[in-house]
Design a protein around this motif. Structure first.
Motif, PDB file in Angstrom:
ATOM      1  N   VAL A  83      42.668  19.721  28.736  1.00 44.20           N
ATOM      2  CA  VAL A  83      42.114  19.139  29.968  1.00 44.20           C
ATOM      3  C   VAL A  83      42.460  19.976  31.201  1.00 44.20           C
ATOM      4  O   VAL A  83      41.573  20.310  31.997  1.00 44.20           O
ATOM      5  CB  VAL A  83      42.574  17.675  30.135  1.00 44.20           C
ATOM      6  CG1 VAL A  83      42.034  17.070  31.414  1.00 44.20           C
ATOM      7  CG2 VAL A  83      42.161  16.850  28.931  1.00 44.20           C
ATOM      8  N   SER A  84      43.727  20.321  31.360  1.00 42.46           N
ATOM      9  CA  SER A  84      44.119  21.101  32.539  1.00 42.46           C
ATOM     10  C   SER A  84      43.481  22.483  32.520  1.00 42.46           C
ATOM     11  O   SER A  84      43.069  22.998  33.559  1.00 42.46           O
ATOM     12  CB  SER A  84      45.641  21.231  32.606  1.00 42.46           C
ATOM     13  OG  SER A  84      46.224  19.968  32.795  1.00 42.46           O
ATOM     14  N   ILE A  86      40.573  23.375  31.152  1.00 41.60           N
ATOM     15  CA  ILE A  86      39.150  23.264  31.510  1.00 41.60           C
ATOM     16  C   ILE A  86      38.987  22.973  32.997  1.00 41.60           C
ATOM     17  O   ILE A  86      38.145  23.573  33.671  1.00 41.60           O
ATOM     18  CB  ILE A  86      38.449  22.199  30.648  1.00 41.60           C
ATOM     19  CG1 ILE A  86      38.375  22.688  29.199  1.00 41.60           C
ATOM     20  CG2 ILE A  86      37.060  21.889  31.176  1.00 41.60           C
ATOM     21  CD1 ILE A  86      37.933  21.643  28.209  1.00 41.60           C
ATOM     22  N   ARG A  87      39.801  22.066  33.531  1.00 41.47           N
ATOM     23  CA  ARG A  87      39.708  21.749  34.960  1.00 41.47           C
ATOM     24  C   ARG A  87      39.965  22.991  35.804  1.00 41.47           C
ATOM     25  O   ARG A  87      39.256  23.259  36.775  1.00 41.47           O
ATOM     26  CB  ARG A  87      40.714  20.646  35.347  1.00 41.47           C
ATOM     27  CG  ARG A  87      40.268  19.264  35.007  1.00 41.47           C
ATOM     28  CD  ARG A  87      41.177  18.159  35.554  1.00 41.47           C
ATOM     29  NE  ARG A  87      42.279  18.586  36.371  1.00 41.47           N
ATOM     30  CZ  ARG A  87      43.546  18.713  35.947  1.00 41.47           C
ATOM     31  NH1 ARG A  87      43.863  18.440  34.713  1.00 41.47           N
ATOM     32  NH2 ARG A  87      44.496  19.097  36.770  1.00 41.47           N
ATOM     33  N   TYR A  88      40.984  23.756  35.442  1.00 40.25           N
ATOM     34  CA  TYR A  88      41.291  24.958  36.218  1.00 40.25           C
ATOM     35  C   TYR A  88      40.185  26.005  36.085  1.00 40.25           C
ATOM     36  O   TYR A  88      39.820  26.655  37.066  1.00 40.25           O
ATOM     37  CB  TYR A  88      42.635  25.562  35.800  1.00 40.25           C
ATOM     38  CG  TYR A  88      42.924  26.831  36.543  1.00 40.25           C
ATOM     39  CD1 TYR A  88      43.344  26.789  37.863  1.00 40.25           C
ATOM     40  CD2 TYR A  88      42.713  28.067  35.959  1.00 40.25           C
ATOM     41  CE1 TYR A  88      43.565  27.953  38.581  1.00 40.25           C
ATOM     42  CE2 TYR A  88      42.929  29.240  36.662  1.00 40.25           C
ATOM     43  CZ  TYR A  88      43.364  29.179  37.973  1.00 40.25           C
ATOM     44  OH  TYR A  88      43.569  30.336  38.674  1.00 40.25           O
ATOM     45  N   VAL A  90      37.008  25.541  35.581  1.00 37.78           N
ATOM     46  CA  VAL A  90      35.862  25.106  36.389  1.00 37.78           C
ATOM     47  C   VAL A  90      36.168  25.298  37.877  1.00 37.78           C
ATOM     48  O   VAL A  90      35.333  25.795  38.644  1.00 37.78           O
ATOM     49  CB  VAL A  90      35.490  23.636  36.073  1.00 37.78           C
ATOM     50  CG1 VAL A  90      34.510  23.074  37.089  1.00 37.78           C
ATOM     51  CG2 VAL A  90      34.932  23.527  34.663  1.00 37.78           C
ATOM     52  N   LEU A  91      37.370  24.935  38.268  1.00 40.86           N
ATOM     53  CA  LEU A  91      37.755  25.054  39.676  1.00 40.86           C
ATOM     54  C   LEU A  91      37.720  26.507  40.148  1.00 40.86           C
ATOM     55  O   LEU A  91      37.075  26.831  41.149  1.00 40.86           O
ATOM     56  CB  LEU A  91      39.152  24.473  39.878  1.00 40.86           C
ATOM     57  CG  LEU A  91      39.712  24.504  41.289  1.00 40.86           C
ATOM     58  CD1 LEU A  91      38.953  23.521  42.164  1.00 40.86           C
ATOM     59  CD2 LEU A  91      41.184  24.159  41.271  1.00 40.86           C
ATOM     60  N   ARG A 120      42.225  22.109  45.435  1.00 43.01           N
ATOM     61  CA  ARG A 120      43.271  22.245  44.411  1.00 43.01           C
ATOM     62  C   ARG A 120      44.199  21.035  44.395  1.00 43.01           C
ATOM     63  O   ARG A 120      44.650  20.609  43.333  1.00 43.01           O
ATOM     64  CB  ARG A 120      44.058  23.532  44.629  1.00 43.01           C
ATOM     65  CG  ARG A 120      43.220  24.756  44.322  1.00 43.01           C
ATOM     66  CD  ARG A 120      43.994  26.021  44.488  1.00 43.01           C
ATOM     67  NE  ARG A 120      43.144  27.179  44.202  1.00 43.01           N
ATOM     68  CZ  ARG A 120      43.573  28.410  44.152  1.00 43.01           C
ATOM     69  NH1 ARG A 120      44.852  28.676  44.373  1.00 43.01           N
ATOM     70  NH2 ARG A 120      42.741  29.397  43.884  1.00 43.01           N
ATOM     71  N   ASN A 123      42.380  18.377  42.617  1.00 43.41           N
ATOM     72  CA  ASN A 123      42.374  18.691  41.193  1.00 43.41           C
ATOM     73  C   ASN A 123      43.703  18.270  40.554  1.00 43.41           C
ATOM     74  O   ASN A 123      43.723  17.721  39.455  1.00 43.41           O
ATOM     75  CB  ASN A 123      42.124  20.187  40.979  1.00 43.41           C
ATOM     76  CG  ASN A 123      42.048  20.555  39.517  1.00 43.41           C
ATOM     77  OD1 ASN A 123      41.419  19.877  38.728  1.00 43.41           O
ATOM     78  ND2 ASN A 123      42.690  21.655  39.166  1.00 43.41           N
ATOM     79  N   LEU A 126      43.683  14.468  40.353  1.00 45.85           N
ATOM     80  CA  LEU A 126      42.827  14.071  39.239  1.00 45.85           C
ATOM     81  C   LEU A 126      43.541  14.281  37.909  1.00 45.85           C
ATOM     82  O   LEU A 126      43.487  13.423  37.023  1.00 45.85           O
ATOM     83  CB  LEU A 126      41.512  14.855  39.268  1.00 45.85           C
ATOM     84  CG  LEU A 126      40.579  14.650  38.074  1.00 45.85           C
ATOM     85  CD1 LEU A 126      40.078  13.208  38.014  1.00 45.85           C
ATOM     86  CD2 LEU A 126      39.423  15.633  38.126  1.00 45.85           C
ATOM     87  N   GLY A 127      44.225  15.409  37.768  1.00 49.23           N
ATOM     88  CA  GLY A 127      44.973  15.681  36.542  1.00 49.23           C
ATOM     89  C   GLY A 127      46.039  14.637  36.275  1.00 49.23           C
ATOM     90  O   GLY A 127      46.217  14.190  35.140  1.00 49.23           O
ATOM     91  N   LEU A 130      44.303  11.403  35.155  1.00 57.17           N
ATOM     92  CA  LEU A 130      43.811  11.539  33.784  1.00 57.17           C
ATOM     93  C   LEU A 130      44.954  11.519  32.771  1.00 57.17           C
ATOM     94  O   LEU A 130      44.849  10.896  31.711  1.00 57.17           O
ATOM     95  CB  LEU A 130      43.002  12.824  33.630  1.00 57.17           C
ATOM     96  CG  LEU A 130      41.659  12.881  34.344  1.00 57.17           C
ATOM     97  CD1 LEU A 130      41.066  14.275  34.246  1.00 57.17           C
ATOM     98  CD2 LEU A 130      40.707  11.841  33.786  1.00 57.17           C
TER      99      LEU A 130
END
Length: 144
Positions: A83-84, A86-88, A90-91, A120, A123, A126-127, A130
Motif C-alpha cells: 500500500v505505501s 503504491i501510494r508513494y 502514484v504521488l 505529502r 498522503n 491517508l496511510g 488505511l
C-alpha cells in the motif's frame, strides 16, 4: 528506473511494461523488512511500557487488547511493501510532476514547495488511516 510512472528513462527512451512492473516490485523486500523491524520495535517497546505501567500501577487497565507482536509486524511490513509503495509511486510519479508542478509553475517556488508538502502530509495521513483501518479489519487492533 525508480518510479513505475516516470515517462522516460535517463537516456530519453520510454520504459517497457516490464520495467514499470519491476519498479513497483523492486522496493518491496526493503519496505517489508523496514515495516517488520519498525513495528516490531514500536509494538515491543509499547508492550514493555504498558507492562511496566501495570506493574507500577496494579489498578491500571488498558483501553485496548494486547496486540500480537508477530502478526502486527508482518501486517505492517506487508502494508508498507504494497500500500505505501503504491501510494508513494502514484504521488511522486503522477500527482507531483504531472498535476501539481504544471498547475503551479506560474507561482513562486515556495508555493509549489508548500503544495507538495501538503500533498505529502495528506498522503501520510491517508496511510495512517488505511493502516489502522486494515488492522481493525484483520482483528489486530481491538478495544476492550
Amino acid at each position: 528506473m525508480t518510479n513505475a510512472f516516470q515517462p522516460t528513462l535517463l537516456d530519453g527512451s520510454r520504459p517497457t511494461l516490464g520495467m514499470r512492473l519491476w519498479a513497483l516490485v523492486a522496493p518491496m523486500p526493503q519496505l517489508f523488512r523496514a515495516g517488520v523491524i519498525a513495528s516490531g520495535i514500536g509494538y515491543g517497546l509499547t508492550a514493555l511500557l504498558i507492562g511496566a505501567r501495570q506493574w507500577a500501577l496494579p489498578n491500571y487497565v488498558t483501553a485496548t487488547q494486547s496486540v500480537s507482536l508477530w502478526k502486527a509486524s508482518v501486517y505492517t511490513g506487508a502494508f508498507m511493501s504494497i500500500v505505501s509503495n503504491i501510494r508513494y509511486q502514484v504521488l511522486s510519479g503522477i500527482l507531483e510532476p504531472r498535476i501539481v508542478e504544471p498547475l503551479l509553475t506560474p507561482f513562486p517556488p515556495i508555493v509549489r514547495s508548500a503544495a507538495i508538502f501538503a500533498l505529502r502530509w495528506a498522503n501520510g495521513l491517508l496511510g495512517s488511516v488505511l493502516a489502522i483501518t486494515g488492522m481493525k479489519f484483520c482483528g489486530l487492533q481491538k478495544l476492550k
